[in-house]
Scaffold this motif. Structure first.
Motif, PDB file in Angstrom:
ATOM      1  N   SER A  35       0.802  -1.230   0.000  1.00 38.51           N
ATOM      2  CA  SER A  35       0.000   0.000   0.000  1.00 38.51           C
ATOM      3  C   SER A  35       0.836   1.282   0.000  1.00 38.51           C
ATOM      4  O   SER A  35       1.637   1.508  -0.895  1.00 38.51           O
TER       5      SER A  35
ATOM      6  N   ASP B 126      -3.148   6.245  -3.126  1.00 39.38           N
ATOM      7  CA  ASP B 126      -1.991   5.657  -2.453  1.00 39.38           C
ATOM      8  C   ASP B 126      -1.372   4.590  -3.373  1.00 39.38           C
ATOM      9  O   ASP B 126      -1.816   4.411  -4.517  1.00 39.38           O
TER      10      ASP B 126
ATOM     11  N   ASP C 146      -1.355   1.404  -3.786  1.00 41.85           N
ATOM     12  CA  ASP C 146      -2.110   0.308  -4.416  1.00 41.85           C
ATOM     13  C   ASP C 146      -3.511   0.746  -4.818  1.00 41.85           C
ATOM     14  O   ASP C 146      -4.370  -0.084  -5.129  1.00 41.85           O
TER      15      ASP C 146
ATOM     16  N   ASP D 200      -6.146   2.024  -3.264  1.00 41.39           N
ATOM     17  CA  ASP D 200      -7.387   1.782  -2.524  1.00 41.39           C
ATOM     18  C   ASP D 200      -7.744   2.948  -1.602  1.00 41.39           C
ATOM     19  O   ASP D 200      -8.727   2.892  -0.868  1.00 41.39           O
ATOM     20  N   ARG D 201      -6.941   4.015  -1.639  1.00 43.17           N
ATOM     21  CA  ARG D 201      -7.258   5.213  -0.855  1.00 43.17           C
ATOM     22  C   ARG D 201      -7.188   6.425  -1.764  1.00 43.17           C
ATOM     23  O   ARG D 201      -6.395   6.465  -2.702  1.00 43.17           O
TER      24      ARG D 201
HETATM   25 ZN    ZN Z   1      -3.644   1.130   0.110  1.00 45.70          ZN
END
Ligand code: ZN
Ligand code: NG1
Length: 531
Positions: free
Chosen positions: A64, A279, A281, A283-284
């Motif tokens: 991440s 971010d 990966d 996912d944010r």
């Molecule tokens: Zn992430």
């Protein structure tokens, strides 16, 4: 399935004394010590799939927002959710088995306690981010999967939420709740079609500037954008150097922006423009802009939750289906002003749960429409089966009602139902801003964040810090909570709490108060009490 094969292909530990824990972020550490863990995760994924009658399990290799030299691995359950909590202990047990014999023993114990029929088939898919350590870790994962006899498919470079999507698609294919085509193309297509519907008839906004943290979000967002024409959305991508060594998450990305409360130094932030950061990966996501007074303004996960909740409440009312229960789930890190806005202005129920997406996700499932976001920008909106049914079957009596129902239906397709997803969340925000024709300033007007501070205190043993009440109060060390309460009482609108991090060897101190100066002082005093 043969325990002998599992022993014969054993991947030894590189560092003898390293202790592994499957926590809120799966296994995560410096990449060098993860070879052996990957092998074990392969075995665990096989066991999990066999336990569930051959349902497809996902494995994502990523760390991440962490630095490039780190890596990690997480398992994804059949509906695209995080691994069931009761299995985390098995993961930890396997990972810490240092010899072929102890690994075989630990494997047998899981089979026995879960009553797993090892003759069941096993299906596992996997993907990984842009980290240089991924190819080697993938090989070790593959050895574990092979040794334990799983059918596998390598989906290659993926964002974390794409892997979650694929797992859900594969497990629902051919059923009444089929989630989509189990390919990257299917994912892009689903989101693009939903977005086109959601913004139809509205004037396109100005260009959105996206910082991709030099991670996997960059190539994936580019691929996605080939499915939408320039007159539907205009996006300018920066920090897309995925092959430059050391660049990942370095001075950029959602975590940098949220933590430092400033734009990445190489992003030229101009007044009037709209920015967001993913971010590593993807996912944010957090948004930001420059206020008319030239100051940096952050629109974090709390702001996104407020925007989404407001929009969905309006649509639910306009659609005449206000019997649906809409709620928001936050953690203690949510800014006090955001909670106040949700409860007092929008009059939406708010639940507070412990840190970690699995807690938020499960709480959100209790609502018909559950909006959940961590302040750091990880979140999504869940629609219950009955909400989906209501949206699909309600007959509109007016054109306005019809339009609201169509918009809600589009949102159910646009929003990733498995996990927080930067691309999907970005499209959600863009949909709302486009529907309202709002600038980021207008969005930001909902409420003003209280000044806040997050500090880290390194202590000898963080495990002595135990909490209750969704981590808002300490149970131990004895007496410390009373001390914190006494400090907090001296500050207007003061709030502070202390908890052990689940992902770092440190204790976190959060504080907020009416002014910047008071906040800093409060943070300092509480940190001193902890130390
Ligand atoms: Zn992430
Ligand atoms: P910890 O280290 O337990 O505070 C951090 C984040 C969480 C979540 C996890 C998983 C903060 C304060 N904490 O948890 O929100 O994202 O990592 O990655 O941001």
């Amino acid at each position: 399935f043969s325990l002998q094969a599992i022993q014969d292909n054993f991947v030894p530990h590189k560092k003898e004394d390293f202790i592994y824990t499957y926590g809120t972020a799966g296994f995560r550490s410096i990449a060098d010590v993860l070879d052996s863990v990957m092998y074990k995760v392969g075995i665990l994924a096989t066991l999990r799939s066999k336990k569930l009658g051959g349902a497809t399990i996902g494995v994502m290799i990523t760390a991440s927002h962490n630095p490039e030299q780190d890596n990690g691995v997480k398992l994804v359950d059949p509906r695209g959710e995080m691994l069931e909590q009761s299995w985390e202990a098995y993961a930890t047990k396997l990972a810490n088995s240092k010899t072929p014999e102890t690994l075989a023993q630990a494997t047998e114990e899981i089979i026995a306690s879960q009553k797993i029929n090892v003759d069941q088939p096993a299906n596992v898919i996997y993907g990984f981010d842009t980290r240089p350590s991924c190819p080697e870790l993938v090989k070790n994962l593959e050895s574990g999967l092979q040794a334990s006899g799983a059918e596998t498919k390598n989906y290659g470079l993926l964002t974390t939420p794409m892997l979650h999507y694929l797992v859900r698609c594969l497990n629902t294919a051919g059923t009444s709740d089929a989630y989509g085509e189990p390919t990257a193309e299917g994912y892009y297509h689903k989101l693009a079609e939903a977005y086109k519907t959601a913004v139809k008839g509205f004037t396109r906004l100005s260009t959105l500037h996206v910082d991709c943290a030099n991670g996997v979000g960059a190539p994936k967002l580019r691929e996605f954008l080939t499915h939408l024409s320039e007159d539907v959305i205009s996006v300018d991508i920066s920090n897309d150097q995925i092959t430059t060594q050391g660049a990942l998450n370095k001075n950029c990305g959602a975590d940098y922006v949220k933590t430092n409360q400033r734009a990445p130094p190489n992003v030229k932030i101009q007044p009037g423009d709209r920015f967001c950061s993913f971010d590593g990966d993807a996912d944010r996501i957090v948004y930001y802009y420059l206020g008319s007074d030239q100051t940096f303004r952050l629109l974090d996960g709390d702001k996104i939750a407020g925007l989404a909740a407001m929009f969905i409440m309006d649509l639910v009312n306009d659609a005449g289906i206000d019997s649906l229960k809409v709620g928001v789930v936050q953690t203690a890190y949510a800014n006090g002003s955001s909670t106040n806005y949700l409860e007092k202005v929008l009059k939406i129920p708010v639940s507070c749960v412990s840190t970690g997406v699995k807690h938020l996700h499960h709480e959100a499932e209790k609502y018909d429409v559950g909006v959940y976001f961590e302040a750091n920008g990880h979140g999504t909106v869940l629609f219950s089966p009955s909400a989906l049914n209501t949206i699909k079957t309600t007959e509109a009596k007016t054109p306005a009602q019809n339009r609201a129902l169509q918009q809600l239906a589009a949102l159910t397709e646009l929003i990733n139902q498995t996990v927080g997803d930067a691309i999907s969340d970005m499209l959600l925000v863009e949909t709302i801003l486009t529907n309202r024709q709002w600038s980021p300033e207008e969005w930001d007007q909902a409420y003003t964040d209280l000044p806040n501070r997050l500090a880290k205190v390194v202590v000898a043993d963080r495990s002595v810090f135990t909490t209750t009440n969704a981590e808002r109060q300490l149970v131990s060390p004895a007496g410390l909570q009373a001390e914190i309460d006494a400090i907090v009482a001296k500050y207007s609108q003061g709030r502070s709490f202390v908890r052990a991090s689940g992902t770092e060897d440190a204790v976190r101190v959060y504080a907020e108060a009416a002014t910047r100066a008071e906040t800093d002082e409060l943070t300092y005093k509480v940190a001193q009490a902890v130390y």
